[in-house]
Design a protein around this motif. Structure first.
Motif, PDB file in Angstrom:
ATOM      1  N   ILE A 171      -1.482 -36.466  13.655  1.00 22.50           N
ATOM      2  CA  ILE A 171      -1.847 -37.821  14.070  1.00 22.50           C
ATOM      3  C   ILE A 171      -2.724 -37.718  15.312  1.00 22.50           C
ATOM      4  CG2 ILE A 171      -0.983 -40.042  14.889  1.00 22.50           C
ATOM      5  CD1 ILE A 171       1.601 -39.458  13.378  1.00 22.50           C
ATOM      6  N   LEU A 172      -3.872 -38.365  15.276  1.00 29.88           N
ATOM      7  CA  LEU A 172      -4.805 -38.389  16.403  1.00 29.88           C
ATOM      8  C   LEU A 172      -4.964 -39.834  16.855  1.00 29.88           C
ATOM      9  CD1 LEU A 172      -7.532 -35.926  15.060  1.00 29.88           C
ATOM     10  CD2 LEU A 172      -5.685 -35.425  16.651  1.00 29.88           C
ATOM     11  N   ASP A 173      -4.466 -40.148  18.035  1.00 26.34           N
ATOM     12  CA  ASP A 173      -4.444 -41.519  18.535  1.00 26.34           C
ATOM     13  C   ASP A 173      -5.165 -41.559  19.895  1.00 26.34           C
ATOM     14  OD1 ASP A 173      -3.867 -44.135  19.050  1.00 26.34           O
ATOM     15  OD2 ASP A 173      -1.699 -43.866  19.274  1.00 26.34           O
ATOM     16  N   SER A 174      -6.401 -42.020  19.952  1.00 21.69           N
ATOM     17  CA  SER A 174      -7.160 -42.599  18.864  1.00 21.69           C
ATOM     18  C   SER A 174      -8.509 -41.894  18.762  1.00 21.69           C
ATOM     19  CB  SER A 174      -7.375 -44.085  19.134  1.00 21.69           C
ATOM     20  OG  SER A 174      -8.223 -44.239  20.267  1.00 21.69           O
ATOM     21  N   VAL A 175      -9.289 -42.249  17.731  1.00 25.22           N
ATOM     22  CA  VAL A 175     -10.544 -41.556  17.483  1.00 25.22           C
ATOM     23  C   VAL A 175     -11.591 -41.902  18.540  1.00 25.22           C
ATOM     24  CG1 VAL A 175     -11.465 -43.355  15.978  1.00 25.22           C
ATOM     25  CG2 VAL A 175     -12.167 -40.985  15.633  1.00 25.22           C
ATOM     26  N   GLN A 176     -11.456 -43.058  19.193  1.00 24.64           N
ATOM     27  CA  GLN A 176     -12.437 -43.431  20.222  1.00 24.64           C
ATOM     28  C   GLN A 176     -12.350 -42.551  21.463  1.00 24.64           C
ATOM     29  OE1 GLN A 176     -10.832 -45.797  18.507  1.00 24.64           O
ATOM     30  NE2 GLN A 176     -12.316 -47.290  17.817  1.00 24.64           N
ATOM     31  N   THR A 177     -11.232 -41.909  21.689  1.00 28.76           N
ATOM     32  CA  THR A 177     -11.064 -41.084  22.883  1.00 28.76           C
ATOM     33  C   THR A 177     -11.477 -39.635  22.674  1.00 28.76           C
ATOM     34  OG1 THR A 177      -8.760 -40.586  22.291  1.00 28.76           O
ATOM     35  CG2 THR A 177      -9.159 -42.547  23.639  1.00 28.76           C
ATOM     36  N   LEU A 178     -11.724 -39.210  21.445  1.00 30.82           N
ATOM     37  CA  LEU A 178     -12.067 -37.818  21.174  1.00 30.82           C
ATOM     38  C   LEU A 178     -13.500 -37.526  21.607  1.00 30.82           C
ATOM     39  CD1 LEU A 178     -10.495 -37.307  17.621  1.00 30.82           C
ATOM     40  CD2 LEU A 178      -9.493 -36.818  19.859  1.00 30.82           C
ATOM     41  N   TRP A 179     -13.719 -36.300  22.039  1.00 29.44           N
ATOM     42  CA  TRP A 179     -15.071 -35.860  22.364  1.00 29.44           C
ATOM     43  C   TRP A 179     -15.178 -34.370  22.088  1.00 29.44           C
ATOM     44  CZ3 TRP A 179     -15.881 -32.240  26.337  1.00 29.44           C
ATOM     45  CH2 TRP A 179     -14.773 -31.970  27.140  1.00 29.44           C
ATOM     46  N   THR A 180     -16.384 -33.923  21.775  1.00 32.49           N
ATOM     47  CA  THR A 180     -16.639 -32.531  21.447  1.00 32.49           C
ATOM     48  C   THR A 180     -17.783 -31.994  22.284  1.00 32.49           C
ATOM     49  OG1 THR A 180     -17.348 -31.024  19.669  1.00 32.49           O
ATOM     50  CG2 THR A 180     -18.072 -33.310  19.521  1.00 32.49           C
ATOM     51  N   ASP A 181     -17.737 -30.705  22.559  1.00 25.95           N
ATOM     52  CA  ASP A 181     -18.777 -30.074  23.369  1.00 25.95           C
ATOM     53  C   ASP A 181     -20.112 -29.985  22.643  1.00 25.95           C
ATOM     54  OD1 ASP A 181     -16.975 -29.665  25.430  1.00 25.95           O
ATOM     55  OD2 ASP A 181     -16.315 -27.730  24.638  1.00 25.95           O
ATOM     56  N   SER A 182     -20.121 -30.139  21.341  1.00 30.02           N
ATOM     57  CA  SER A 182     -21.360 -29.989  20.571  1.00 30.02           C
ATOM     58  C   SER A 182     -22.271 -31.209  20.681  1.00 30.02           C
ATOM     59  CB  SER A 182     -21.034 -29.736  19.094  1.00 30.02           C
ATOM     60  OG  SER A 182     -20.317 -30.820  18.541  1.00 30.02           O
ATOM     61  N   VAL A 183     -21.797 -32.274  21.313  1.00 21.77           N
ATOM     62  CA  VAL A 183     -22.587 -33.501  21.425  1.00 21.77           C
ATOM     63  C   VAL A 183     -22.639 -33.910  22.888  1.00 21.77           C
ATOM     64  CG1 VAL A 183     -22.720 -35.939  20.796  1.00 21.77           C
ATOM     65  CG2 VAL A 183     -22.008 -34.264  19.102  1.00 21.77           C
ATOM     66  N   GLU A 184     -23.831 -34.240  23.364  1.00 23.13           N
ATOM     67  CA  GLU A 184     -24.020 -34.660  24.755  1.00 23.13           C
ATOM     68  C   GLU A 184     -24.008 -36.176  24.851  1.00 23.13           C
ATOM     69  OE1 GLU A 184     -27.557 -32.900  26.176  1.00 23.13           O
ATOM     70  OE2 GLU A 184     -26.816 -30.841  26.053  1.00 23.13           O
ATOM     71  N   SER A 185     -22.839 -36.745  24.641  1.00 24.55           N
ATOM     72  CA  SER A 185     -22.672 -38.189  24.740  1.00 24.55           C
ATOM     73  C   SER A 185     -21.298 -38.477  25.321  1.00 24.55           C
ATOM     74  CB  SER A 185     -22.812 -38.858  23.365  1.00 24.55           C
ATOM     75  OG  SER A 185     -24.101 -38.651  22.833  1.00 24.55           O
ATOM     76  N   PRO A 187     -17.546 -40.122  25.556  1.00 22.57           N
ATOM     77  CA  PRO A 187     -16.511 -40.438  24.563  1.00 22.57           C
ATOM     78  C   PRO A 187     -16.541 -41.912  24.186  1.00 22.57           C
ATOM     79  CG  PRO A 187     -15.612 -39.071  26.317  1.00 22.57           C
ATOM     80  CD  PRO A 187     -16.987 -39.472  26.754  1.00 22.57           C
ATOM     81  N   GLY A 188     -16.361 -42.183  22.893  1.00 21.40           N
ATOM     82  CA  GLY A 188     -16.379 -43.551  22.398  1.00 21.40           C
ATOM     83  C   GLY A 188     -17.696 -43.983  21.834  1.00 21.40           C
ATOM     84  N   THR A 189     -18.771 -43.238  22.091  1.00 18.42           N
ATOM     85  CA  THR A 189     -20.058 -43.586  21.506  1.00 18.42           C
ATOM     86  C   THR A 189     -20.088 -43.224  20.029  1.00 18.42           C
ATOM     87  OG1 THR A 189     -20.975 -41.453  22.173  1.00 18.42           O
ATOM     88  CG2 THR A 189     -21.252 -43.300  23.693  1.00 18.42           C
ATOM     89  N   VAL A 190     -21.056 -43.761  19.328  1.00 22.86           N
ATOM     90  CA  VAL A 190     -21.140 -43.532  17.895  1.00 22.86           C
ATOM     91  C   VAL A 190     -21.301 -42.053  17.581  1.00 22.86           C
ATOM     92  CG1 VAL A 190     -22.424 -44.108  15.808  1.00 22.86           C
ATOM     93  CG2 VAL A 190     -22.135 -45.813  17.589  1.00 22.86           C
ATOM     94  N   ALA A 195     -19.118 -37.139  15.317  1.00 26.03           N
ATOM     95  CA  ALA A 195     -18.999 -35.684  15.385  1.00 26.03           C
ATOM     96  C   ALA A 195     -17.544 -35.241  15.479  1.00 26.03           C
ATOM     97  CB  ALA A 195     -19.797 -35.155  16.569  1.00 26.03           C
ATOM     98  N   SER A 196     -16.741 -35.942  16.272  1.00 29.44           N
ATOM     99  CA  SER A 196     -15.335 -35.576  16.408  1.00 29.44           C
ATOM    100  C   SER A 196     -14.577 -35.794  15.104  1.00 29.44           C
ATOM    101  CB  SER A 196     -14.697 -36.401  17.538  1.00 29.44           C
ATOM    102  OG  SER A 196     -15.364 -36.195  18.764  1.00 29.44           O
ATOM    103  N   ALA A 197     -14.823 -36.926  14.456  1.00 29.69           N
ATOM    104  CA  ALA A 197     -14.155 -37.186  13.183  1.00 29.69           C
ATOM    105  C   ALA A 197     -14.569 -36.172  12.128  1.00 29.69           C
ATOM    106  CB  ALA A 197     -14.474 -38.604  12.716  1.00 29.69           C
ATOM    107  N   SER A 198     -15.845 -35.784  12.124  1.00 28.04           N
ATOM    108  CA  SER A 198     -16.306 -34.791  11.156  1.00 28.04           C
ATOM    109  C   SER A 198     -15.607 -33.457  11.360  1.00 28.04           C
ATOM    110  CB  SER A 198     -17.824 -34.623  11.274  1.00 28.04           C
ATOM    111  OG  SER A 198     -18.292 -33.633  10.382  1.00 28.04           O
TER     112      SER A 198
END
Length: 465
Positions: A171-185, A187-190, A195-198
């Motif tokens: 369970i991941l609560d929530s998807v808006q808070t996830l962020w990954t190093d592969s994207v320079e944006s 957290p919460g942006t489209v 990228a995190s969901a993928s």
């Protein structure tokens, strides 16, 4: 150094625009474009030479296929909505308004799965571990073997999941808070959400673990999240409810492994969410059978029949343009029913305000409610109460004919189980196959109006005058 390219991405559908504009070309929404840095990370920076692909194996359509293995939670309403349990290797998105009870439902499901022997990991990105433990203690889930973590970085989450036995349920609560190093944006942006969901969906497909992503849906829809990843996941569930009501409805919007028209009904209490095995009793619990303008509609939600009360109030209007207000039903269908009643039945509403409400905050989407709505409107205008032991269902055409609808047997069986003795349904319905109820089958809406009002409508108006 090359200048980074600026792009604008829609927070609703993810469409990329080269420059800002008020309206999105993809979904047509206004003021949803957010600025993103296209350079660096996924899809940015210097483009490397494409790697040569390898051929994949082609198979035919007539091969043997086993049914998808599922993980049953033991919560009947949740298992019903998911099609029999969570499918291993699938990714689901659970959306809903803040505070509706998404985390409560998932905590109860996680505890139930852990007690059944599954390895469950709960990753919280919004709350600290202490807050999650307080909720688990309130829900009597603290004694379950659910593993808990508070993290938002996708790489750290994947490393944690890989360290130890493979989890069955994440369970991941929530998807808006996830962020990954592969994207320079941020957290919460489209871009980050996608990228995190993928990355998490890829982990689910590779390991066979079932993953649930939680997403918030705000009233104005400005926060990117569920709308962007809906096409990426295997199933989308929406948790609905009114803050003033105790019940909650879990509705399926997308499901690659089951039906998309099932609902689960829960009641919120101080001990969490309780299952409502018979939603009809919930929606009809405080019904007053002697009040004019109330008709019981026998509806269907997927494979489940549900009886709800449709309430109508027709009152003389002091305004030049009478009001038309609808809660829980399509306002366009109300306008159509009023027009058919005036054109073919001679029932005038042009000098009256019309209010229509579905009791309990339930939302009706099928056209089979036309007959019940028309009966409630005529009953309120005439001031006559409908029979308390009668249910109504059927579609009304523009010519005034009453058209048949599906699942008549299931509707009648549910009505008989709840103590109803009569039913009004379309005349052209096929053989019902049950004699438990006394059936009335009007061919046109005129027959229905005559049976409700008749001569009593004239006397009621004379007494009121």
């Amino acid at each position: 150094m090359a200048r980074q390219k600026i792009s604008f991405i829609c927070a609703q559908c993810g469409t990329v625009h080269p420059r800002w504009q008020g309206k999105c070309d993809g979904c047509g929404e206004w003021n949803t474009l957010a600025e993103e840095q296209a350079g660096g990370g996924v899809g940015g920076g210097h483009q490397r030479a494409p790697k040569k692909g390898r051929p994949v194996e082609l198979v035919t359509l007539d091969g043997e296929q086993q049914e998808a293995p599922r993980i049953r939670t033991g919560i009947a309403e949740l298992d019903r909505v998911t099609g029999g349990g969570f499918v291993r290797g699938s990714a689901l998105l659970l959306g809903g308004d803040p505070g509706i009870g998404k985390s409560t439902l998932l905590m109860q499901a996680a505890a139930s799965l852990a007690r059944r022997g599954s390895r469950v990991i709960y990753v919280s990105g919004e709350e600290a571990t202490g807050q999650v433990r307080l909720r688990a203690r309130r829900l009597d889930a603290a004694d379950s073997a659910v593993m808990l973590a508070a993290e938002t970085n996708v790489e750290n989450i994947l490393a944690t999941l890989a360290d130890g036995p493979r989890p069955d349920f994440v369970i991941l609560d929530s998807v808006q808070t996830l962020w990954t190093d592969s994207v320079e944006s941020a957290p919460g942006t489209v871009t980050q959400v996608r990228a995190s969901a993928s990355a998490m969906i890829r982990y689910a497909k590779q390991t066979g673990a079932a993953i649930v992503l939680v997403g918030h849906v705000t009233k104005d829809g400005q926060i990117a999240g569920p709308r962007v990843v809906e096409h990426m996941v295997d199933g989308v569930l929406y948790f609905e409810g009114d803050g003033g009501q105790a019940y909650r409805i879990l509705r399926t919007v997308k499901n690659r492994f089951g039906a998309t028209d099932e609902i689960g009904v829960f009641a919120m209490s101080d001990k969490g969410l309780a299952e409502v095995a018979n939603p009809s009793e919930l929606f009809l619990g405080e019904r007053n059978g002697k009040s004019p303008g109330a008709a019981v509609f026998a509806g269907m939600e997927g494979s489940r029949p549900i009886l709800v009360e449709i309430q109508a109030l027709v009152a003389p209007s002091p305004l030049g343009t009478p009001r038309r207000s609808v809660i829980g039903w399509d306002s366009g269908r109300l306008s159509m029913i009023l027009a058919v009643l005036e054109a073919h039945c001679g029932v005038r509403f042009s000098q009256h305000d019309v209010y229509l409400n579905v009791a309990g905050g339930y939302r009706i989407t099928e056209p089979a409610a036309d007959l019940a709505a028309a009966a409630a409107l005529v009953s309120s205008l005439a001031g006559l109460a409908l029979p308390a032991d009668c249910v109504y269902f059927g579609e009304i055409s523009l010519s005034g004919a009453v058209r048949p609808v599906g699942h008549s047997i299931q509707r009648l069986k549910e009505a008989h189980k709840l103590g109803f003795e009569r039913a009004v349904l379309p005349a052209s319905t096929e053989e019902i196959g049950t004699k438990a109820l006394r059936l009335s089958q009007p061919e046109t809406l005129v027959d229905l109006v005559a049976s409700i009002a008749g001569s009593s409508q004239i006397s009621a108006r004379e007494e009121a005058a």
